[in-house]
Design an enzyme around this catalytic site. Structure first.
Site, PDB file in Angstrom:
ATOM      1  NE  ARG A  15      62.792 -53.079 -51.408  1.00  0.00           N
ATOM      2  CZ  ARG A  15      62.621 -51.782 -51.578  1.00  0.00           C
ATOM      3  NH1 ARG A  15      62.690 -51.279 -52.781  1.00  0.00           N
ATOM      4  NH2 ARG A  15      62.382 -50.991 -50.548  1.00  0.00           N
ATOM      5  CD1 TRP A  23      60.938 -62.510 -45.022  1.00  0.00           C
ATOM      6  CD2 TRP A  23      59.639 -63.674 -43.637  1.00  0.00           C
ATOM      7  NE1 TRP A  23      61.705 -62.886 -43.962  1.00  0.00           N
ATOM      8  CE2 TRP A  23      60.927 -63.602 -43.094  1.00  0.00           C
ATOM      9  CE3 TRP A  23      58.656 -64.380 -42.940  1.00  0.00           C
ATOM     10  CZ2 TRP A  23      61.263 -64.199 -41.883  1.00  0.00           C
ATOM     11  CZ3 TRP A  23      58.992 -64.964 -41.734  1.00  0.00           C
ATOM     12  CH2 TRP A  23      60.275 -64.873 -41.205  1.00  0.00           C
ATOM     13  NE  ARG A  26      56.172 -57.274 -43.538  1.00  0.00           N
ATOM     14  CZ  ARG A  26      55.264 -57.118 -44.497  1.00  0.00           C
ATOM     15  NH1 ARG A  26      53.983 -57.235 -44.235  1.00  0.00           N
ATOM     16  NH2 ARG A  26      55.648 -56.842 -45.728  1.00  0.00           N
ATOM     17  NE  ARG A  57      63.081 -74.790 -62.750  1.00  0.00           N
ATOM     18  CZ  ARG A  57      64.027 -74.361 -63.593  1.00  0.00           C
ATOM     19  NH1 ARG A  57      64.874 -73.430 -63.229  1.00  0.00           N
ATOM     20  NH2 ARG A  57      64.132 -74.864 -64.797  1.00  0.00           N
ATOM     21  CB  THR A  74      76.804 -47.799 -40.356  1.00  0.00           C
ATOM     22  OG1 THR A  74      77.187 -46.663 -39.589  1.00  0.00           O
ATOM     23  CG2 THR A  74      76.345 -47.369 -41.736  1.00  0.00           C
TER      24      THR A  74
HETATM   25  C1  LIG Z   1      51.024 -53.599 -42.786  1.00  0.00           C
HETATM   26  C2  LIG Z   1      51.605 -53.657 -44.169  1.00  0.00           C
HETATM   27  C3  LIG Z   1      50.775 -53.601 -45.270  1.00  0.00           C
HETATM   28  C4  LIG Z   1      51.314 -53.641 -46.574  1.00  0.00           C
HETATM   29  N1  LIG Z   1      50.477 -53.607 -47.660  1.00  0.00           N
HETATM   30  C5  LIG Z   1      50.974 -53.684 -48.906  1.00  0.00           C
HETATM   31  C6  LIG Z   1      50.132 -53.678 -50.073  1.00  0.00           C
HETATM   32  O1  LIG Z   1      48.925 -53.589 -49.970  1.00  0.00           O
HETATM   33  N2  LIG Z   1      50.702 -53.794 -51.299  1.00  0.00           N
HETATM   34  C7  LIG Z   1      52.057 -53.886 -51.460  1.00  0.00           C
HETATM   35  O2  LIG Z   1      52.530 -53.974 -52.605  1.00  0.00           O
HETATM   36  N3  LIG Z   1      52.878 -53.883 -50.406  1.00  0.00           N
HETATM   37  C8  LIG Z   1      52.385 -53.794 -49.134  1.00  0.00           C
HETATM   38  N4  LIG Z   1      53.247 -53.834 -48.053  1.00  0.00           N
HETATM   39  C9  LIG Z   1      54.689 -53.952 -48.302  1.00  0.00           C
HETATM   40  C10 LIG Z   1      55.394 -52.596 -48.097  1.00  0.00           C
HETATM   41  O3  LIG Z   1      54.930 -51.637 -49.007  1.00  0.00           O
HETATM   42  C11 LIG Z   1      56.914 -52.770 -48.286  1.00  0.00           C
HETATM   43  O4  LIG Z   1      57.199 -53.198 -49.602  1.00  0.00           O
HETATM   44  C12 LIG Z   1      57.495 -53.792 -47.334  1.00  0.00           C
HETATM   45  O5  LIG Z   1      57.022 -53.553 -46.026  1.00  0.00           O
HETATM   46  C13 LIG Z   1      59.015 -53.699 -47.361  1.00  0.00           C
HETATM   47  O6  LIG Z   1      59.388 -52.481 -46.756  1.00  0.00           O
HETATM   48  P1  LIG Z   1      60.713 -51.705 -47.156  1.00  0.00           P
HETATM   49  O7  LIG Z   1      60.760 -51.477 -48.632  1.00  0.00           O
HETATM   50  O8  LIG Z   1      60.827 -50.521 -46.259  1.00  0.00           O
HETATM   51  O9  LIG Z   1      61.801 -52.811 -46.678  1.00  0.00           O
HETATM   52  P2  LIG Z   1      63.155 -53.346 -47.306  1.00  0.00           P
HETATM   53  O10 LIG Z   1      62.967 -53.825 -48.700  1.00  0.00           O
HETATM   54  O11 LIG Z   1      63.670 -54.330 -46.288  1.00  0.00           O
HETATM   55  O12 LIG Z   1      64.074 -52.109 -47.341  1.00  0.00           O
HETATM   56  C14 LIG Z   1      64.563 -51.511 -46.135  1.00  0.00           C
HETATM   57  C15 LIG Z   1      64.884 -50.074 -46.446  1.00  0.00           C
HETATM   58  O13 LIG Z   1      65.970 -50.052 -47.381  1.00  0.00           O
HETATM   59  C16 LIG Z   1      65.789 -49.019 -48.311  1.00  0.00           C
HETATM   60  N5  LIG Z   1      65.737 -49.600 -49.667  1.00  0.00           N
HETATM   61  C17 LIG Z   1      65.731 -50.915 -49.980  1.00  0.00           C
HETATM   62  N6  LIG Z   1      65.731 -51.103 -51.292  1.00  0.00           N
HETATM   63  C18 LIG Z   1      65.717 -49.868 -51.843  1.00  0.00           C
HETATM   64  C19 LIG Z   1      65.707 -49.389 -53.178  1.00  0.00           C
HETATM   65  N7  LIG Z   1      65.744 -50.206 -54.231  1.00  0.00           N
HETATM   66  N8  LIG Z   1      65.665 -48.064 -53.363  1.00  0.00           N
HETATM   67  C20 LIG Z   1      65.644 -47.206 -52.321  1.00  0.00           C
HETATM   68  N9  LIG Z   1      65.665 -47.600 -51.036  1.00  0.00           N
HETATM   69  C21 LIG Z   1      65.705 -48.913 -50.791  1.00  0.00           C
HETATM   70  C22 LIG Z   1      64.519 -48.270 -47.922  1.00  0.00           C
HETATM   71  O14 LIG Z   1      64.833 -47.226 -47.058  1.00  0.00           O
HETATM   72  C23 LIG Z   1      63.745 -49.306 -47.134  1.00  0.00           C
HETATM   73  O15 LIG Z   1      62.838 -48.761 -46.218  1.00  0.00           O
HETATM   74  C24 LIG Z   1      52.727 -53.763 -46.760  1.00  0.00           C
HETATM   75  C25 LIG Z   1      53.551 -53.815 -45.631  1.00  0.00           C
HETATM   76  C26 LIG Z   1      53.018 -53.778 -44.359  1.00  0.00           C
HETATM   77  C27 LIG Z   1      53.940 -53.855 -43.171  1.00  0.00           C
END
Ligand SMILES: Cc1cc2nc3c(=O)[nH]c(=O)nc-3n(C[C@H](O)[C@H](O)[C@H](O)COP(=O)(O)OP(=O)(O)OC[C@H]3O[C@@H](n4cnc5c(N)ncnc54)[C@H](O)[C@@H]3O)c2cc1C
Length: 301
Positions: free
Chosen positions: A114, A110, A223, A124, A89
């Site tokens: 989320r 990117w 990334r 648009r 935090t």
């Molecule tokens: C090398 C690489 C390959 C990938 N290949 C694929 C692929 O083939 N197909 C595919 O679909 N995606 C792929 N991704 C995307 C990956 O699965 C993640 O969706 C993306 O990296 C975002 O990560 P994140 O959800 O941890 O990040 P963020 O969305 O930034 O979230 C950060 C953290 O916040 C928490 N968080 C955020 N939202 C929520 C929620 N709603 N509920 C619970 N916790 C939450 C989690 O702890 C999360 O780790 C790839 C990513 C990388 C880096």
């Protein structure tokens, strides 16, 4: 350079009118503010605004009335402690807002992150520019034979030329049709929101992307990693350089614990203990899967 003279003039004007403030200022970040860093062939990354500095992290952790401690070594020790123990935090107290110009297929990766606030250029409302990402020759690689999600050897000669010609021709043809559908002499023209649908994924889009330092570090860990696709990694690497100037102590801790460090499973720790005790441990006797073992051994290479 991905900027028109008018856009550069706007940036120059913004940088030419400094104001006094009582807010925390990071000298390193002030140097980046508004400046467009080129990325890929037409992309850019620039900082539009930011909040906080290393002291803001310390200040939040201590819930103090002033600007943290006087001693930098104390601040550094506390920041490293926070990073080491996943006390996230205080890092969320720092925020940054970027302006990013990036190909649509990079934007799709990117946007999976989320925990940010995004405002994208509206196709648009406005007409997209005729700007497409065409890989530099050294990035024009074949499909990897060992990694389904990666690249292999760089294409060369006739094959490279053929691919480049296809990429350029398809982009230009699609854009010609886009323009043609928007306005045809004596006709109404198709709505922008529909005409855009046959544009290829290497066309450039733009957005403002705001996030906090904790979530930015999460983004950068995924990334700026060697496993990330080159076209998003170059943006992450440009961000790393900016963040290192913005919050040098926090970035150094991130670099050490997250980028440079590894997280070991319980089984991996057991293997290390057994090896330190002189035992020969193999994948078969480790209790790890082949994939886990490969990654574990990869750490020490
Ligand atoms: C090398 C690489 C390959 C990938 N290949 C694929 C692929 O083939 N197909 C595919 O679909 N995606 C792929 N991704 C995307 C990956 O699965 C993640 O969706 C993306 O990296 C975002 O990560 P994140 O959800 O941890 O990040 P963020 O969305 O930034 O979230 C950060 C953290 O916040 C928490 N968080 C955020 N939202 C929520 C929620 N709603 N509920 C619970 N916790 C939450 C989690 O702890 C999360 O780790 C790839 C990513 C990388 C880096």
């Amino acid at each position: 350079m991905p900027l028109t003279p008018e856009q550069q003039a706007e940036i120059d004007e913004a940088r030419a009118t400094p104001r006094q403030t009582l807010r925390a200022v990071s000298e390193g970040m002030e140097r980046h503010l508004y400046v467009a860093h080129p990325v890929l062939d037409h992309g850019l990354l620039r900082v539009i605004d930011y909040m906080g500095d290393d002291s803001a992290i310390v200040q939040a952790a201590r819930v103090s009335y002033g600007r943290g401690t006087k001693a930098v070594s104390n601040d550094e020790g506390l920041i490293r402690y926070l990073m080491r123990h996943w006390h996230s935090t205080p890092f969320e107290m720092c925020e940054v807002k970027f302006h990013v110009k990036l190909p649509v297929f990079v934007a799709r990766q990117w946007i999976r992150h989320r925990t940010a606030n995004v405002n994208e250029y509206s196709a648009r409302y406005s007409i997209l520019d005729r700007e497409f990402y065409i890989p530099a020759p050294e990035q024009l690689a074949a499909q990897s034979t060992v990694n389904n999600q990666g690249r292999g050897a760089v294409l060369s000669g006739e094959e490279a030329q053929r691919v480049l010609d296809i990429l350029r021709d398809d982009a230009m043809r699609s854009y010609d049709h886009y323009e043609g559908m928007l306005s045809q002499e004596g006709q109404q023209g198709l709505a922008r929101e529909l005409a855009r649908m046959n544009l290829p994924a290497n066309i450039y889009t733009q957005w403002y992307w705001k996030t906090d330092l904790h979530n930015l570090f999460h983004f950068l860990r995924l990334r700026a990693d060697a496993h990330a696709q080159y076209e998003i990694r170059v943006y992450a690497e440009a961000m790393c350089r900016i963040v290192a100037d913005w919050v040098p102590l926090a970035y150094a801790a991130f670099e050490d614990y997250r980028l440079g460090g590894v997280s070991l499973s319980g089984k991996a720790v057991e293997v290390l203990k057994r090896r330190l005790a002189g035992e020969t441990v193999t994948q078969e006797t480790s209790g790890m899967s082949k994939g886990e073992w490969r990654e574990f051994e990869g750490v020490w290479r």
